[in-house]
Design a protein around this motif. Sequence first.
Motif, mmCIF file in Angstrom:
data_model
loop_
_atom_site.group_PDB
_atom_site.id
_atom_site.type_symbol
_atom_site.label_atom_id
_atom_site.label_comp_id
_atom_site.label_asym_id
_atom_site.label_seq_id
_atom_site.Cartn_x
_atom_site.Cartn_y
_atom_site.Cartn_z
ATOM 1 N N VAL A 26 0.932 -0.916 0.160
ATOM 2 C CA VAL A 26 0.055 0.160 0.074
ATOM 3 C C VAL A 26 1.130 1.316 0.157
ATOM 4 N N LEU A 27 0.769 1.771 -1.040
ATOM 5 C CA LEU A 27 1.840 2.964 -1.179
ATOM 6 C C LEU A 27 1.112 4.516 -1.169
ATOM 7 N N LEU A 28 1.692 5.171 -0.560
ATOM 8 C CA LEU A 28 1.311 6.678 0.069
ATOM 9 C C LEU A 28 2.401 7.703 -0.710
ATOM 10 N N PRO A 29 1.911 8.346 -1.962
ATOM 11 C CA PRO A 29 3.014 9.258 -2.544
ATOM 12 C C PRO A 29 3.207 10.405 -1.716
ATOM 13 N N GLY A 30 4.418 11.217 -2.145
ATOM 14 C CA GLY A 30 4.611 12.440 -1.544
ATOM 15 C C GLY A 30 3.678 13.871 -2.010
ATOM 16 N N ILE A 31 3.864 14.916 -1.439
ATOM 17 C CA ILE A 31 3.296 16.034 -1.922
ATOM 18 C C ILE A 31 3.566 16.306 -3.359
ATOM 19 N N GLY A 32 2.553 16.562 -4.242
ATOM 20 C CA GLY A 32 2.865 16.915 -5.630
ATOM 21 C C GLY A 32 3.009 15.644 -6.571
ATOM 22 N N GLN A 33 2.754 14.453 -5.992
ATOM 23 C CA GLN A 33 2.671 13.498 -6.635
ATOM 24 C C GLN A 33 1.344 12.656 -6.626
ATOM 25 N N ASN A 34 1.281 11.563 -7.758
ATOM 26 C CA ASN A 34 -0.133 11.098 -7.613
ATOM 27 C C ASN A 34 0.410 9.786 -8.072
ATOM 28 N N THR A 35 -0.669 8.785 -7.860
ATOM 29 C CA THR A 35 -0.526 7.390 -8.419
ATOM 30 C C THR A 35 0.015 7.181 -9.852
ATOM 31 N N GLY A 36 -0.319 8.153 -10.628
ATOM 32 C CA GLY A 36 0.156 7.919 -12.020
ATOM 33 C C GLY A 36 1.646 7.814 -12.300
ATOM 34 N N PRO A 70 -3.582 19.579 1.454
ATOM 35 C CA PRO A 70 -3.939 18.243 1.455
ATOM 36 C C PRO A 70 -4.622 17.823 2.442
ATOM 37 N N GLY A 71 -4.625 18.479 3.741
ATOM 38 C CA GLY A 71 -5.323 18.108 4.876
ATOM 39 C C GLY A 71 -4.251 17.833 6.096
ATOM 40 N N THR A 72 -4.839 17.925 7.218
ATOM 41 C CA THR A 72 -4.096 17.779 8.401
ATOM 42 C C THR A 72 -3.762 16.165 8.573
ATOM 43 N N LEU A 73 -2.942 15.936 9.447
ATOM 44 C CA LEU A 73 -2.133 14.758 9.420
ATOM 45 C C LEU A 73 -3.441 13.880 9.790
ATOM 46 N N THR A 74 -4.194 14.171 10.674
ATOM 47 C CA THR A 74 -5.125 13.316 11.226
ATOM 48 C C THR A 74 -6.153 12.892 10.157
ATOM 49 N N GLU A 75 -6.397 13.963 9.035
ATOM 50 C CA GLU A 75 -7.101 13.393 7.925
ATOM 51 C C GLU A 75 -6.571 12.809 6.906
ATOM 52 N N GLY A 100 5.486 4.753 2.252
ATOM 53 C CA GLY A 100 5.351 5.864 2.106
ATOM 54 C C GLY A 100 6.449 6.707 1.760
ATOM 55 N N HIS A 101 6.195 7.713 0.757
ATOM 56 C CA HIS A 101 7.369 8.768 0.385
ATOM 57 C C HIS A 101 6.906 10.217 0.849
ATOM 58 N N SER A 102 8.045 10.865 1.510
ATOM 59 C CA SER A 102 7.892 11.984 2.150
ATOM 60 C C SER A 102 6.665 12.242 2.737
ATOM 61 N N LEU A 103 5.826 13.221 2.392
ATOM 62 C CA LEU A 103 4.326 13.503 3.148
ATOM 63 C C LEU A 103 3.789 12.072 3.232
ATOM 64 N N GLY A 104 3.763 11.063 2.510
ATOM 65 C CA GLY A 104 3.338 9.623 2.635
ATOM 66 C C GLY A 104 4.104 8.951 3.624
ATOM 67 N N ALA A 105 5.312 9.114 3.837
ATOM 68 C CA ALA A 105 6.039 8.445 4.934
ATOM 69 C C ALA A 105 5.760 8.954 6.193
ATOM 70 N N VAL A 106 5.464 10.253 6.312
ATOM 71 C CA VAL A 106 4.943 10.951 7.577
ATOM 72 C C VAL A 106 3.543 10.461 8.046
ATOM 73 N N THR A 107 2.756 10.100 6.906
ATOM 74 C CA THR A 107 1.428 9.880 7.214
ATOM 75 C C THR A 107 1.258 8.160 7.570
ATOM 76 N N ALA A 108 2.367 7.381 6.900
ATOM 77 C CA ALA A 108 2.559 6.245 7.397
ATOM 78 C C ALA A 108 2.921 5.993 8.946
ATOM 79 N N LEU A 109 3.713 6.625 9.177
ATOM 80 C CA LEU A 109 4.319 6.740 10.552
ATOM 81 C C LEU A 109 3.184 7.286 11.560
ATOM 82 N N ALA A 110 2.409 8.208 11.193
ATOM 83 C CA ALA A 110 1.205 8.684 12.142
ATOM 84 C C ALA A 110 0.201 7.629 12.189
#
Length: 241
Positions: A26-36, A70-75, A100-110
Amino acid sequence: MPFFDGARGRMHYRRWPIENPLCTVVLLPGIGQNTGHYHRFARAMRPTEAEVWALDTSGHGLSEGDPERPGTLTELVDDATRLVGLVRADQPRLPVILMGHSLGAVTALAMLGAAVPDSGEAIPDSAAFARDYPLRPALPPHELAGLVLSGVPKRALGGGVPGAPGTPLPRALPVLAVHGVDDRRAPIDAIRVWTSRHESVDLRQYTDAGHDLLHEPVHTRVTADIADWIQGVVVGLARHP
């Protein structure tokens, strides 16, 4: 196209299906990225028999929302947790690797309650702080077989010290961190310190590489390292049911 109702609108996710997968990433991209941006990575995971699912962050790709907010970390945690729930419903018996990459990595840890600021100052355990940084896991750690972090910013790497807020990473959870030595957005010193606090973390460092490892000249080596690590985790699970 697959969507689900997220915290701030309809969220788009992408799936690269394969026959008889051994695990799901399950991959969570970083800010400015998308699944494409991750077709190449998903194809490279095929020999590992890992099926990749990825989420368009709110306001990115085909997900609704404001790309500047993109939302709060909780969102963000709420949206990512819903995607993991969809994966578990579709493939209940397969091990899940969260990446997770970058923001996605922060989200994964959160999602594990383990993303807190790296600061020399005492951080108050207040309700306001908890809204910005979830201190309790939204996802039970036993739901995951492993965690892959790429380009984690310093603002999420304050965990692991005695008395730090949040929930410590489970010692039994395998963690791989990949990081560019020349990363200017997220300088590598912070992840080196954080890794030293966690015996379960395997840190791979890449010279002449910056922040976006999977889209830089070293992407082949990084992808191969991630694939080998995932395969080792899945094989280990098979040996120890």
